[in-house]
Design a protein around this motif. Structure first.
Motif, PDB file in Angstrom:
ATOM      1  N   TRP A 183       0.683  -1.002   0.021  1.00 57.32           N
ATOM      2  CA  TRP A 183       0.098  -0.100   0.049  1.00 57.32           C
ATOM      3  C   TRP A 183       0.814   1.356  -0.019  1.00 57.32           C
ATOM      4  CZ3 TRP A 183      -4.698  -0.884   3.775  1.00 57.32           C
ATOM      5  CH2 TRP A 183      -5.355  -1.924   3.423  1.00 57.32           C
ATOM      6  N   SER A 184       2.136   1.160   0.201  1.00 53.85           N
ATOM      7  CA  SER A 184       3.142   2.218   0.100  1.00 53.85           C
ATOM      8  C   SER A 184       3.854   2.312  -1.010  1.00 53.85           C
ATOM      9  CB  SER A 184       3.830   2.343   1.598  1.00 53.85           C
ATOM     10  OG  SER A 184       4.529   1.381   1.773  1.00 53.85           O
ATOM     11  N   ASN A 185       4.350   3.286  -1.352  1.00 55.04           N
ATOM     12  CA  ASN A 185       5.485   3.421  -2.362  1.00 55.04           C
ATOM     13  C   ASN A 185       6.997   3.018  -1.651  1.00 55.04           C
ATOM     14  OD1 ASN A 185       7.956   4.996  -3.883  1.00 55.04           O
ATOM     15  ND2 ASN A 185       6.104   5.286  -4.950  1.00 55.04           N
ATOM     16  N   SER A 186       7.553   2.120  -2.845  1.00 54.28           N
ATOM     17  CA  SER A 186       8.760   1.596  -2.487  1.00 54.28           C
ATOM     18  C   SER A 186       9.690   2.699  -1.859  1.00 54.28           C
ATOM     19  CB  SER A 186       9.397   0.837  -3.595  1.00 54.28           C
ATOM     20  OG  SER A 186       9.606   1.770  -4.638  1.00 54.28           O
ATOM     21  N   LEU A 187       9.836   3.736  -2.257  1.00 54.61           N
ATOM     22  CA  LEU A 187      10.696   4.568  -1.747  1.00 54.61           C
ATOM     23  C   LEU A 187      10.369   5.078  -0.228  1.00 54.61           C
ATOM     24  CD1 LEU A 187      11.337   7.154  -4.746  1.00 54.61           C
ATOM     25  CD2 LEU A 187      12.997   5.611  -3.911  1.00 54.61           C
ATOM     26  N   VAL A 188       9.188   5.262  -0.050  1.00 51.91           N
ATOM     27  CA  VAL A 188       8.647   5.648   1.412  1.00 51.91           C
ATOM     28  C   VAL A 188       9.460   4.281   2.106  1.00 51.91           C
ATOM     29  CG1 VAL A 188       6.676   5.507   2.958  1.00 51.91           C
ATOM     30  CG2 VAL A 188       6.895   6.768   0.625  1.00 51.91           C
ATOM     31  N   ARG A 189       8.973   3.022   1.857  1.00 53.42           N
ATOM     32  CA  ARG A 189       9.391   1.887   2.508  1.00 53.42           C
ATOM     33  C   ARG A 189      10.926   1.996   2.903  1.00 53.42           C
ATOM     34  NH1 ARG A 189       6.031  -0.928  -0.886  1.00 53.42           N
ATOM     35  NH2 ARG A 189       7.836  -1.928  -2.017  1.00 53.42           N
ATOM     36  N   ILE A 190      11.855   2.276   1.793  1.00 52.36           N
ATOM     37  CA  ILE A 190      13.393   2.414   1.877  1.00 52.36           C
ATOM     38  C   ILE A 190      13.600   3.346   2.771  1.00 52.36           C
ATOM     39  CG2 ILE A 190      15.394   2.714   0.807  1.00 52.36           C
ATOM     40  CD1 ILE A 190      13.980   1.448  -1.891  1.00 52.36           C
ATOM     41  N   PHE A 191      13.141   4.574   2.625  1.00 55.55           N
ATOM     42  CA  PHE A 191      13.606   5.476   3.645  1.00 55.55           C
ATOM     43  C   PHE A 191      12.996   5.579   5.092  1.00 55.55           C
ATOM     44  CE2 PHE A 191      14.072   8.132  -0.466  1.00 55.55           C
ATOM     45  CZ  PHE A 191      15.451   8.575  -0.215  1.00 55.55           C
ATOM     46  N   SER A 192      11.949   4.750   5.130  1.00 54.60           N
ATOM     47  CA  SER A 192      11.489   4.417   6.406  1.00 54.60           C
ATOM     48  C   SER A 192      12.671   3.487   7.268  1.00 54.60           C
ATOM     49  CB  SER A 192      10.170   3.904   6.565  1.00 54.60           C
ATOM     50  OG  SER A 192       9.050   4.879   5.946  1.00 54.60           O
ATOM     51  N   TRP A 193      13.181   2.579   6.444  1.00 55.25           N
ATOM     52  CA  TRP A 193      14.124   1.841   6.867  1.00 55.25           C
ATOM     53  C   TRP A 193      15.227   2.532   7.399  1.00 55.25           C
ATOM     54  CZ3 TRP A 193      13.634  -2.481   9.624  1.00 55.25           C
ATOM     55  CH2 TRP A 193      12.619  -3.434   9.364  1.00 55.25           C
ATOM     56  N   ALA A 194      15.486   3.366   6.404  1.00 60.15           N
ATOM     57  CA  ALA A 194      16.742   4.153   6.725  1.00 60.15           C
ATOM     58  C   ALA A 194      16.593   5.067   7.975  1.00 60.15           C
ATOM     59  CB  ALA A 194      17.044   5.396   5.586  1.00 60.15           C
ATOM     60  N   ILE A 195      15.455   5.502   8.264  1.00 62.33           N
ATOM     61  CA  ILE A 195      15.321   6.183   9.554  1.00 62.33           C
ATOM     62  C   ILE A 195      15.569   5.169  10.923  1.00 62.33           C
ATOM     63  CG2 ILE A 195      13.508   7.439  11.022  1.00 62.33           C
ATOM     64  CD1 ILE A 195      12.486   8.345   8.579  1.00 62.33           C
ATOM     65  N   VAL A 196      15.038   4.066  10.771  1.00 61.79           N
ATOM     66  CA  VAL A 196      15.282   3.028  11.503  1.00 61.79           C
ATOM     67  C   VAL A 196      16.623   2.440  11.938  1.00 61.79           C
ATOM     68  CG1 VAL A 196      14.499   0.538  12.381  1.00 61.79           C
ATOM     69  CG2 VAL A 196      12.704   2.316  11.295  1.00 61.79           C
ATOM     70  N   LEU A 197      17.187   2.307  10.758  1.00 60.58           N
ATOM     71  CA  LEU A 197      18.440   1.572  10.857  1.00 60.58           C
ATOM     72  C   LEU A 197      19.637   2.529  11.228  1.00 60.58           C
ATOM     73  CD1 LEU A 197      18.007  -0.975   7.836  1.00 60.58           C
ATOM     74  CD2 LEU A 197      17.825  -1.322  10.369  1.00 60.58           C
ATOM     75  N   ARG A 198      19.629   3.775  10.824  1.00 58.79           N
ATOM     76  CA  ARG A 198      20.848   4.642  10.846  1.00 58.79           C
ATOM     77  C   ARG A 198      21.414   4.712  12.392  1.00 58.79           C
ATOM     78  NH1 ARG A 198      19.646   9.693  13.005  1.00 58.79           N
ATOM     79  NH2 ARG A 198      17.318  10.111  13.215  1.00 58.79           N
ATOM     80  N   GLY A 199      22.416   5.521  12.458  1.00 59.50           N
ATOM     81  CA  GLY A 199      23.138   5.479  13.795  1.00 59.50           C
ATOM     82  C   GLY A 199      22.262   6.467  14.603  1.00 59.50           C
ATOM     83  N   ASN A 200      22.058   6.270  15.941  1.00 57.32           N
ATOM     84  CA  ASN A 200      21.027   7.116  16.817  1.00 57.32           C
ATOM     85  C   ASN A 200      19.722   7.067  16.169  1.00 57.32           C
ATOM     86  OD1 ASN A 200      20.754   8.294  19.098  1.00 57.32           O
ATOM     87  ND2 ASN A 200      21.068  10.371  18.124  1.00 57.32           N
ATOM     88  N   GLY A 201      19.123   5.934  15.369  1.00 52.32           N
ATOM     89  CA  GLY A 201      18.095   5.914  14.823  1.00 52.32           C
ATOM     90  C   GLY A 201      17.109   5.154  15.630  1.00 52.32           C
ATOM     91  N   VAL A 202      15.895   4.706  15.300  1.00 48.94           N
ATOM     92  CA  VAL A 202      14.724   4.131  15.992  1.00 48.94           C
ATOM     93  C   VAL A 202      15.333   2.910  16.528  1.00 48.94           C
ATOM     94  CG1 VAL A 202      12.407   3.059  15.972  1.00 48.94           C
ATOM     95  CG2 VAL A 202      13.040   5.340  14.838  1.00 48.94           C
ATOM     96  N   LEU A 203      15.960   1.991  15.800  1.00 54.23           N
ATOM     97  CA  LEU A 203      16.434   0.943  16.402  1.00 54.23           C
ATOM     98  C   LEU A 203      17.326   0.995  17.310  1.00 54.23           C
ATOM     99  CD1 LEU A 203      16.288  -2.481  16.336  1.00 54.23           C
ATOM    100  CD2 LEU A 203      17.815  -2.067  14.514  1.00 54.23           C
TER     101      LEU A 203
END
Length: 287
Positions: free
Chosen positions: A117-137
């Protein structure tokens, strides 16, 4: 009389199938034909440039070891993502097909197809926010553990695999679910009544009967992952150079369409060769 009826049936079948064949011709065969034409050119045939027919674009793949190395790297990525997707997706499909019922199943199905239901770019940038240093994860792990942990999975092969698995996992879940739904529950109950253990039922009954769905999902994942470029580019950074990203560069950055088309057809030939070589084994697993 029989011949007339058979002819009418063939005409009806042709009328029903003609929209599908027309769509395949316009959306698949014509673009592939254009790509095949470009792959034998020395330069793009517009913009006033001189061009001629050549096989140098295909020869470049064999003369430059980098392309073969990236091809092997992409094939390994496809195998890893496919294996992880099957290992994660099949239990989810089993729970949906045999354990959960009613509205709970509908809610879980909604979660499974939510990535579509979401654009592939939205999914990728969401993972970028989660996986980056000092990110969500990173913050979530440090909130749980008593010591400081620096994950920073961004720009790594792990981040690429996570992003691709998230994008293609629903394929194996849905195909496996359909195969598991076709298994009669009475067969499982009969095996249990005869004293079969859960592991035996899984390996000797459920997995063989669900093999067609698992294989279909694996193929649906492996083929596009081998040529993927967005997830490796955005989540892998400098480590995200794969065969698909090189093809994208030829079309977008370098504007060398003939070489990009030739590399694309070589990738298509390699994937088809792998599927053809594995076809006997896949048929045995599906029967």
């Amino acid at each position: 009389m029989a011949g007339t009826i058979a002819g009418q049936d063939r005409r009806k079948a042709f009328m029903l199938l003609s929209p599908a064949y027309l769509w395949l011709t316009v959306a698949v065969f014509l673009p592939l034909s254009a790509m095949a034409y470009f792959s034998f050119l020395s330069d793009v045939p517009f913009g006033g440039k001189d061009w001629h027919f050549t096989i140098a674009n295909y020869r470049a793949f064999f003369e430059t070891g980098t392309y073969a190395t990236l091809m092997w790297k992409s094939l390994k990525l496809g195998l890893i993502v496919t294996a992880v997707s099957v290992v994660v997706g099949f239990p989810c499909a089993y729970v949906l097909a045999k354990v959960v019922k009613g509205r709970a199943r509908e809610a879980l199905f909604l979660l499974v197809i939510l990535p579509f239901w979401s654009n592939s770019l939205v999914r990728i940038f969401s993972w970028a926010i989660v996986l980056r240093g000092n990110g969500v994860l990173d913050r979530a792990v440090n909130a749980v553990l008593p010591w400081d942990v620096k994950l920073n999975l961004m720009f790594s092969p792990t981040a690429i695999v996570i992003g691709l698995v998230h994008s293609y996992l629903p394929y194996v879940i849905l195909t496996s679910y359909l195969a598991l739904q076709a298994i009669d529950d009475s067969l499982i109950e009969a095996a249990r009544s005869l004293g079969a253990k859960r592991r035996t039922i899984l390996w000797r009954l459920i997995l063989p009967l669900a093999a067609p769905g698992i294989i279909a999902g694996a193929v649906l994942i492996f083929v596009p992952v081998v040529g993927s470029f967005m997830e490796p580019r955005l989540l892998g950074g400098r480590l995200g150079t794969y065969y698909g990203t090189v093809i994208e560069d030829q079309f977008v950055a370098v504007f060398n369409w003939p070489l990009g088309a030739a590399l694309s057809f070589i990738l298509l030939a390699v994937v088809l060769a792998i599927l053809a070589a594995a076809s006997p084994m896949l048929k045995r697993a599906a029967t």
